[in-house]
Scaffold this motif. Structure first.
Motif, PDB file in Angstrom:
ATOM      1  N   LEU A  48      40.200  41.392  44.302  1.00 54.17           N
ATOM      2  CA  LEU A  48      39.792  41.452  45.713  1.00 54.17           C
ATOM      3  C   LEU A  48      39.954  40.078  46.362  1.00 54.17           C
ATOM      4  O   LEU A  48      40.451  39.955  47.489  1.00 54.17           O
ATOM      5  N   ILE A  49      39.551  39.033  45.620  1.00 55.12           N
ATOM      6  CA  ILE A  49      39.675  37.671  46.162  1.00 55.12           C
ATOM      7  C   ILE A  49      41.148  37.292  46.319  1.00 55.12           C
ATOM      8  O   ILE A  49      41.599  36.894  47.402  1.00 55.12           O
TER       9      ILE A  49
ATOM     10  N   THR B 101      44.220  41.552  37.033  1.00 54.58           N
ATOM     11  CA  THR B 101      43.976  40.936  38.336  1.00 54.58           C
ATOM     12  C   THR B 101      45.272  40.701  39.096  1.00 54.58           C
ATOM     13  O   THR B 101      45.411  41.124  40.252  1.00 54.58           O
TER      14      THR B 101
ATOM     15  N   ILE C 126      36.795  42.218  41.033  1.00 53.65           N
ATOM     16  CA  ILE C 126      36.331  41.131  41.902  1.00 53.65           C
ATOM     17  C   ILE C 126      37.433  40.097  42.117  1.00 53.65           C
ATOM     18  O   ILE C 126      37.720  39.684  43.244  1.00 53.65           O
TER      19      ILE C 126
ATOM     20  N   PHE D   2      35.288  45.587  36.269  1.00 54.10           N
ATOM     21  CA  PHE D   2      34.388  44.795  37.115  1.00 54.10           C
ATOM     22  C   PHE D   2      34.988  43.420  37.414  1.00 54.10           C
ATOM     23  O   PHE D   2      35.141  43.027  38.582  1.00 54.10           O
ATOM     24  N   PHE D   3      35.345  42.702  36.343  1.00 48.19           N
ATOM     25  CA  PHE D   3      35.844  41.335  36.554  1.00 48.19           C
ATOM     26  C   PHE D   3      37.205  41.340  37.253  1.00 48.19           C
ATOM     27  O   PHE D   3      37.436  40.577  38.198  1.00 48.19           O
TER      28      PHE D   3
END
Lengths: 229, 260
Positions: free
Chosen positions: A37-38, A106, A34, A30-31
């Motif tokens: 994606l940014i 990420t 997000i 989840f984290f």
């Protein structure tokens, strides 16, 4: 498989908290999802921008991160960022490792989000950008209002693939000492080698259960959001 | 009352002053010399039709005027101001030049109304309520107000092109460029677009039109510019051009398209 084996297998769930371990994977996904994606959107914008140095920086990032094994990035986040450079993201030991793992996931998946978005940008006809320029929009408003919204809608399916990869890759967080599903599986196999097969199937099934809905949802979403031309 | 007149603010000087001026414009696509030393002056309120065989450079010429195509040398002056190379100044200038494309290029993810509102709000800073009022009046004028809430893909080609004209007019441009606006349309839809364009011409809009519609050229043009091989071969008023073309190439071109 007699009743004895099945009972042995069921007793595992009293001994080990399997759902909690999967919950960690879901949180990692989840984290990191997000944030990726940014970061990926920023990278994609850099790669389509008219400024050569930004394009260069964006493509260098993607080339470097996309071609580095995730395990190495994850180990670097822990031993390099935290161990050597002293980067601490939380005073709590466990939370710190969790956050470092999110950073690793990420930065790695942002490269793939960037490329998925770029494939989406390629679905937007060049005339859309020309029309935006013709009514007096400069690069950033044209990208934000016209190109990127259509690019997102054209890249839902490839973005879904990145999310599926991310979900499964969240197990690499075990390399950063995060107590997630694959780590628990190894522990369970170590302590209960009598039911290795059942343990393995449990975790395989767990991931299928998480990933299949993501695939179905993104397929449905990509149909719904497709830009009619 | 919303001012939707297509005519730019009344010119301060004479009505024949130059609005668009191209001087010695050259452009290459690789080895191909697509625009060769082009000189062209378009006066305020004038309707200039550019015709010529495909590959003659007429679309490229049209696109250089709001710098969708760069030029290699020469100057393009718009209302006394040389075309800026890039940046905000160029964006501002483009807002003063309306452009209508062959393939409409309506923003596919926005409704018809939003297509006409967007530029006013984001590029000119018009208040959204006011922009919507202007947009609806313009859509009414081009006859598609009842389609305002649809997406472009739900409209016919002719309707989409009329929306595209409304979108360009919403910026209150000094000059409108039309790059083969009817070439992608089914035959029965060509006239609904041409009618809107003739209306604009009658209202005094300065227009540069690249087209194969000779009927439009005869009806609405003040001047016909004939291009071939990247050069302006001939320019004259429509009557003279169609009845007594001076150059051999123009005679040849006309004989091929006017025989049936």
């Amino acid at each position: 498989m007699d009743d004895g084996y099945f009972q042995q297998f069921l007793s595992l769930f009293d001994e080990f908290d399997v759902p909690a371990a999967f919950w960690v994977n879901i949180q990692l996904t989840f984290f990191a999802g997000i944030l990726a994606l940014i970061l990926g959107t920023v990278l994609a914008t850099m790669r389509i921008s008219p400024v050569p140095s930004l394009r260069w920086a964006g493509s260098t990032y993607v080339t470097l991160l996309r071609n580095t094994p995730l395990t190495i990035i994850m180990v670097f986040c822990v031993l390099g960022l935290w161990g050597q450079l002293g980067v601490t993201l939380s005073p709590d030991f466990q939370t710190n490792f969790f956050r470092l793992a999110v950073v690793g996931l990420t930065v790695y998946h942002a490269a793939f989000v960037c490329e998925a978005l770029r494939s989406g940008v390629n679905t937007v006809p060049v005339g859309q950008a020309e029309a935006a320029r013709a009514i007096g929009l400069s690069f950033w408003p044209a990208a934000r209002l016209i190109i990127l919204p259509q690019a997102f809608r054209g890249s839902v399916a490839p973005l879904g693939n990145v999310l599926i990869a991310l979900t499964k890759n969240s197990t690499v967080a075990a390399a950063a000492s995060v107590a997630e599903a694959s780590g628990l599986m190894r522990t369970m196999i170590e302590f209960r080698p009598d039911v290795i097969l059942a343990i393995f199937l449990t975790f395989a099934f767990g991931f299928v259960l998480i990933v299949v809905p993501i695939g179905l949802a993104t397929t449905a979403l990509s149909r719904r959001l497709a830009v009619a031309r | 009352m919303v001012d939707i007149s297509a005519a730019p603010p009344a010119p301060t000087g004479t009505t024949t002053d130059a609005l668009v001026e191209l001087r010695g414009v050259d452009k290459h696509f690789g080895a191909l010399h697509v625009l060769q030393n082009i000189d062209l002056t378009v006066r305020r309120g004038e309707v200039v039709v550019i015709i010529g065989p495909s590959g003659s450079g007429k679309s490229t010429l049209c696109r250089t005027i709001n710098r969708l195509e760069t030029i290699d040398s020469g100057t393009i002056v718009l209302d006394g101001v040389p075309l800026p190379a890039e940046g905000r100044a160029l964006a501002r200038l483009r807002a003063d030049v309306g452009m209508v494309f062959q393939s409409f290029n309506l923003f596919a993810h926005k409704t018809v109304l939003d297509n006409v509102v967007l530029g006013q709000v984001k590029a000119k800073g018009v208040k959204p309520a006011k922009a919507k009022e202007i947009a609806l009046a313009l859509l009414d004028r081009v006859g598609v107000r009842n389609q305002a809430d649809k997406l472009p893909a739900q409209l016919s080609g002719g309707q989409q092109q009329r929306v595209a004209i409304a979108r360009a007019l919403a910026m209150q441009p000094k000059v409108m460029l039309f790059d083969e606006p009817t070439s992608a349309l089914d035959p029965e839809m060509i006239n609904e677009v041409l009618d809107v364009m003739v209306g604009l011409a009658k209202d005094g809009m300065t227009m540069i039109v690249v087209t194969h519609e000779m009927g439009f050229a005869r009806r609405a043009a003040n001047r016909v510019v004939f291009m071939d091989g990247g050069q302006i071969v001939e320019e004259s008023d429509p009557e003279t051009f169609f009845t007594a073309p001076k150059s051999e190439r123009a005679r040849d071109f006309l004989s091929k398209i006017l025989t049936h």
